[in-house]
Design a protein around this motif. Structure first.
Motif, PDB file in Angstrom:
ATOM      1  N   GLY A  22       0.741  -1.187  -0.044  1.00 29.96           N
ATOM      2  CA  GLY A  22       0.017   0.036  -0.027  1.00 29.96           C
ATOM      3  C   GLY A  22       0.789   1.239   0.024  1.00 29.96           C
ATOM      4  O   GLY A  22       1.923   1.274   0.738  1.00 29.96           O
ATOM      5  N   ILE A  23       0.471   2.299  -0.886  1.00 27.38           N
ATOM      6  CA  ILE A  23       1.111   3.614  -0.819  1.00 27.38           C
ATOM      7  C   ILE A  23       0.255   4.392  -0.006  1.00 27.38           C
ATOM      8  O   ILE A  23      -0.760   4.861  -0.506  1.00 27.38           O
ATOM      9  N   VAL A  24       0.878   4.979   1.007  1.00 27.19           N
ATOM     10  CA  VAL A  24       0.225   5.829   1.736  1.00 27.19           C
ATOM     11  C   VAL A  24       0.872   7.281   1.869  1.00 27.19           C
ATOM     12  O   VAL A  24       2.081   7.293   2.094  1.00 27.19           O
ATOM     13  N   ALA A  25       0.064   8.615   2.113  1.00 30.78           N
ATOM     14  CA  ALA A  25       0.816   9.710   2.541  1.00 30.78           C
ATOM     15  C   ALA A  25      -0.133  10.596   2.731  1.00 30.78           C
ATOM     16  O   ALA A  25      -1.293  10.566   2.288  1.00 30.78           O
ATOM     17  N   HIS A  26       0.467  11.897   3.383  1.00 34.25           N
ATOM     18  CA  HIS A  26      -0.280  12.947   3.590  1.00 34.25           C
ATOM     19  C   HIS A  26      -0.408  13.500   1.917  1.00 34.25           C
ATOM     20  O   HIS A  26       0.308  13.389   1.057  1.00 34.25           O
ATOM     21  N   VAL A  27      -1.537  14.312   1.558  1.00 38.24           N
ATOM     22  CA  VAL A  27      -1.963  14.871   0.501  1.00 38.24           C
ATOM     23  C   VAL A  27      -1.048  15.655   0.038  1.00 38.24           C
ATOM     24  O   VAL A  27      -0.379  16.328   0.697  1.00 38.24           O
TER      25      VAL A  27
END
Length: 323
Positions: A22-27
């Motif tokens: 999964g690739i997750v991040a703050h916008v």
């Protein structure tokens, strides 16, 4: 399958093991740009799209392209080295965090993208807590290192202060990095003191136990550090041990443009085949599997069977729900 810029994999040459990342991040940290760059380097797409150009491979919805943000989770499949990787891109905007959290339940590991220009932001910290709650092994990619304000040493120090000393840059040519890695786990320390090096399998176990959070620095837009990250994922990412009996976890319900109900799931054990009735014992879930689709962006490949570790969407099931 519509579209012609996705280069599918030969199903007869599939390896035995799969990684769901999964690739997750703050916008605005560059999550979709990183996904795009990984797919391009792996040869899964022929053209690099961009969010600001409204042609990113994984931003398939019209609203996403108009707003320049990811709203719905998407997946893409590619090969790197000897592994088949399913990349699950998730929304970065806090308003769509429920969609992102559902995807966390089927991940083998996650890549948390941090903006090199902004450092650890508010939602980055929230994502870190969620990854900890679900006990997901986590890799860190510090993006936008081409920006003038990005300071590598300060950013690594911030990661250690916010997320712990397990955040280690994975350049094993550096004696300092090897020492930092050794200090994360007693077994690694013993190996390092006895021979000056740490075995790859030992590092992999420490990553799976969330004692080590491997870090890479680069620029997704300028294609810097991408191949090192992908190779590191293949080397150190854990994949769940398959269960002997058939099992699957549903994480998303959607409909295709023709109105067919899609149940997105990860097979956790055994195999799922077309015409199977997987939920015979569950009264609220009915139907048999009409199609098994392996999506990459808007396009999909129809397969007859999926095995433990694979993510897919199936048609023909009613009453299924996330979780």
């Amino acid at each position: 399958m519509k579209g012609a810029d996705f280069m599918g994999n030969n199903s007869e040459n599939k390896p035995d093991r799969y990684i769901n990342i999964g690739i997750v991040a703050h916008v605005d940290a560059g999550k979709t740009t990183l996904s795009e760059s990984m797919l391009y380097h792996a040869g899964a797409i022929r053209k690099l799209g961009r969010v600001d150009h409204k042609d990113a491979f994984l931003d398939t919805d019209q609203m996403e392209r108009e707003r320049g943000i990811t709203i719905f989770s998407k997946q893409a499949v590619f090969r790197w080295k000897d592994r088949t990787i399913t990349l699950l891109d998730t929304p970065g905007h806090v308003d769509f965090s429920a969609e992102m959290e559902r995807v966390l339940q089927v991940l083998d590991c996650a890549v948390l993208v941090v903006s090199g220009a902004d450092g650890v932001q508010g939602h980055t910290q929230t994502l870190w807590k969620l990854l900890k709650r679900y006990q997901i092994p986590t890799f860190l990619f510090v993006n936008k290192m081409d920006r003038q304000e990005a300071d590598r040493e300060k950013l690594l120090e911030e990661l250690k202060n916010r997320f712990g000393d397990g955040c280690v840059e994975m350049d094993m040519q550096s004696e300092e990095n090897r020492e930092s890695l050794a200090m994360c786990d007693e077994t690694m320390l013993e190996e390092y003191l006895s021979g000056g090096k740490i075995e790859k399998e030992t590092v992999k176990k420490a990553v799976a136990a969330r004692k080590v959070f491997p870090c890479w620095f680069g620029s997704a837009l300028k294609a810097q550090g991408i191949e090192a990250l992908m190779s590191g994922l293949c080397e150190y990412a854990p994949s769940a041990e398959p269960l002997p009996e058939f099992g699957a976890k549903v994480y998303k319900i959607a409909r295709d443009p023709q109105g067919n109900r899609l149940t997105y799931l990860k097979v956790t054990g055994g195999q799922l085949r077309v015409k199977d009735v997987p939920f015979a014992a569950e009264q609220s879930c009915t139907g048999k599997v009409n199609q098994i689709r392996k999506y990459s962006g808007e396009k999909y490949e129809l397969v007859q069977t999926v095995s433990a570790g694979e993510v897919c969407a199936v048609t023909g099931l009613e009453g299924t729900y996330p979780g």
